[in-house]
Write an enzyme that holds these catalytic residues in place. Structure first.
Site, short mmCIF file in Angstrom:
data_model
loop_
_atom_site.label_atom_id
_atom_site.label_comp_id
_atom_site.label_asym_id
_atom_site.label_seq_id
_atom_site.Cartn_x
_atom_site.Cartn_y
_atom_site.Cartn_z
N SER A 179 0.63 -1.18 -0.10
CA SER A 179 -0.06 -0.04 -0.05
C SER A 179 0.83 1.33 0.05
CB SER A 179 -1.03 -0.10 1.21
OG SER A 179 -0.34 0.06 2.25
N HIS A 210 -5.05 -4.15 -1.99
CA HIS A 210 -4.78 -3.23 -3.09
C HIS A 210 -4.75 -3.58 -4.42
CE1 HIS A 210 -4.27 0.20 -0.22
NE2 HIS A 210 -3.94 -0.79 0.72
N LYS A 246 -11.63 -0.64 -1.06
CA LYS A 246 -10.53 -0.02 -2.03
C LYS A 246 -11.27 -0.16 -3.19
CE LYS A 246 -7.04 -0.57 1.30
NZ LYS A 246 -7.87 -0.04 2.31
#
Lengths: 406, 92
Positions: free
Chosen positions: A185, A213, A244
């Site tokens: 990240s 992610h 996300k």
């Protein structure tokens, strides 16, 4: 000693960073205008530090699905998944995710943090070993603390180092679980999963991959780095988040592990917290369905990645080595990074400020992130503002180069 | 080997390990105070928790042992760290 005296280091660090003119950890979004814009201190501001990779927070279909479910099912479940908190949609979302990953089983958690906390702390027992990447997310470190396994750390994204450390455990009878992430990240780099899977198999270790992610970002259909590296069928556990690319909140664990459902009555971060609000579950089901129906959404994201990453690099900044939706601009001096962060905000650009020792690079980072919902013009504007501020603050040392790039 | 000789061996190993750790800790020294077995890692050196974890990794490779992160809360001094390394080596 007072209760708060232990936080002397945090107090000093926070006080120092606030001298840039604002509090980077206390930004208030006064009004959200879209997936990519908010009003901050009265200014329309481009959000270039979210994790809204596919822009689903303001997708009309997702909002409609959530609204309808809000009317039908109410605002919250007021109970845990093992009590009164499993509605039809919670089970349906688990089936959707199992289908998406081609795995037999799925558990949905209330946050991505809890998915890692629960999966990792429960799977590894007192006689087992967790072998984790040194740059692991806090949820993985905290899972290690919550659980009872022996924890060994290996060098970030280094399969040879993992091999060496697993080799030292060869005579230990316990199970070994290797824990890595798809995309990391902070720096935005991704794991060499093919190599990690090979090393794990060589040592008879299980492997868990956190695709927080990278889901909806990498792989032909958006499964993540497991798909990008062609190792989906060899990975034992995948965790991920809905906060996300899915544009909401929540987390999951998928696997083919036999007796998987035992985890539902053993995993404390699953059992002892209220389940996701049904409207959130409905919006996530819609996001996932939209991604599956149209993986081309990711093409727009990657075109935007080119605009921001290439633009920032051409301006002369030092950026993360692997190109992706997280574009980490390295600035050696934390005070200078904080001033640049504040100047960006004053010019209508929000990015994340990350400071050592919380950064894996040891440098401060202006962590920018790209959304499929950004327009090319928005990202070009961000690059231009960054370049101007970089020159004004002397971060970009070669004006001619920077001017040419702009 | 007599008990005395065994004791002697352990003592030598301990001093050797402390010396090796002291070398690894040079970048974290506060001023010119020498690093000894009684040096407190958190208080006498410029080390945050990340630096401590990285040090463990370096020592794992230097001595070819496994030092679990679980040990960190029990290690306050350089001497305790050296003892952990020695015990890990015996267990290996």
């Amino acid at each position: 000693m007072g209760l708060m005296d232990r936080f002397k280091a945090q107090r000093e660090l926070h006080a120092a960073v606030k001298t840039c003119g604002a509090d980077p950890f206390g930004v208030k979004m006064d009004q959200i205008l879209s997936a990519t814009e908010a009003l901050i201190e009265g200014r329309p501001t481009i959000l270039c530090g979210s994790n809204n990779y596919l822009g689903f927070t303001f997708d009309a279909d997702c909002i409609e699905a959530a609204k309808q479910t809000l009317d039908e099912c109410g605002t919250g479940t007021t109970g845990s998944r093992i009590a009164n908190g499993s509605y039809h949609d919670h089970k349906a979302l688990e089936q959707d995710l199992a289908d998406f990953y081609g795995k037999q089983h799925c558990m949905v958690f209330t946050t991505g943090y809890q998915a890692n906390l629960g999966a990792i702390s429960t799977l590894a027992g007192p006689n087992d070993f967790l072998i984790i990447d040194a740059d692991s997310h806090a949820s993985i470190y905290d899972a290690c603390k919550l659980g009872s396994a022996t924890v060994i750390r290996f060098k970030h994204n280094d399969p040879a180092d993992l091999d060496r450390r697993l080799g030292r455990l060869a005579n230990e009878p316990g199970n070994k679980i290797v824990v890595v992430e798809g995309i990391y990240s902070m720096l935005g780099d991704h794991a060499p999963l093919k190599e990690f899977v090979a090393v794990s198999k060589k040592h008879n270790a299980y492997i868990l991959v956190d695709e927080a992610h990278s889901m909806g970002v990498m792989g032909a259909t958006g499964q993540g780095v497991v798909e990008h590296d062609g190792v989906l069928d060899q990975v034992d556990f995948i965790t991920g988040t809905f906060s996300k690319s899915m544009g909401a909140i929540g987390g999951f664990l998928v696997s083919n592990m036999e007796d998987f459902d035992l985890l539902r009555v053993a995993c404390r971060p699953y059992m002892f917290t209220a389940s996701l609000p049904p409207a959130t579950v409905a919006s996530v089901r819609k996001s996932l369905a939209k991604l599956r129906a149209n993986p081309g959404l990711m093409a727009k994201l990657w075109a935007n990645v080119d605009t921001l990453y290439d633009g920032v690099e051409a301006a002369g900044f030092s950026v993360g080595k692997q190109k992706g939706p997280v574009v980490a601009v390295h600035i050696n001096d934390p005070a200078l990074a904080a001033r640049a962060w504040h100047a960006l905000l004053q010019n209508g650009v929000y990015v994340n400020l990350a400071l050592p020792p919380a950064t894996p690079s040891g440098t401060a980072l202006l962590r920018c992130s790209v959304s499929a919902a950004h327009s090319t013009e928005q990202l070009q504007h961000v690059v231009a503002i960054l370049a101007r501020i970089g020159r004004e603050l002397g971060i970009l040392g070669t004006p001619a180069h920077a001017v040419a790039a702009e | 080997m007599t008990a005395q000789a065994a004791q002697q061996n352990t003592t030598l190993a301990f001093d050797h390990v402390v010396a090796e750790i002291a070398v690894a800790l040079q970048p974290f020294k506060k001023g010119e105070v020498a690093i000894t077995a009684t040096t407190d890692i958190a208080q006498d050196l410029n080390m945050d928790s990340l630096a401590v974890m990285d040090l463990l990794m370096e020592l794992e490779d230097k001595f070819d042992v496994s030092i679990p992160l679980n040990m960190v809360p029990e290690i306050a001094t350089v001497g305790q760290l050296a003892q952990t390394v020695i015990e890990s080596k015996r267990g290996a």
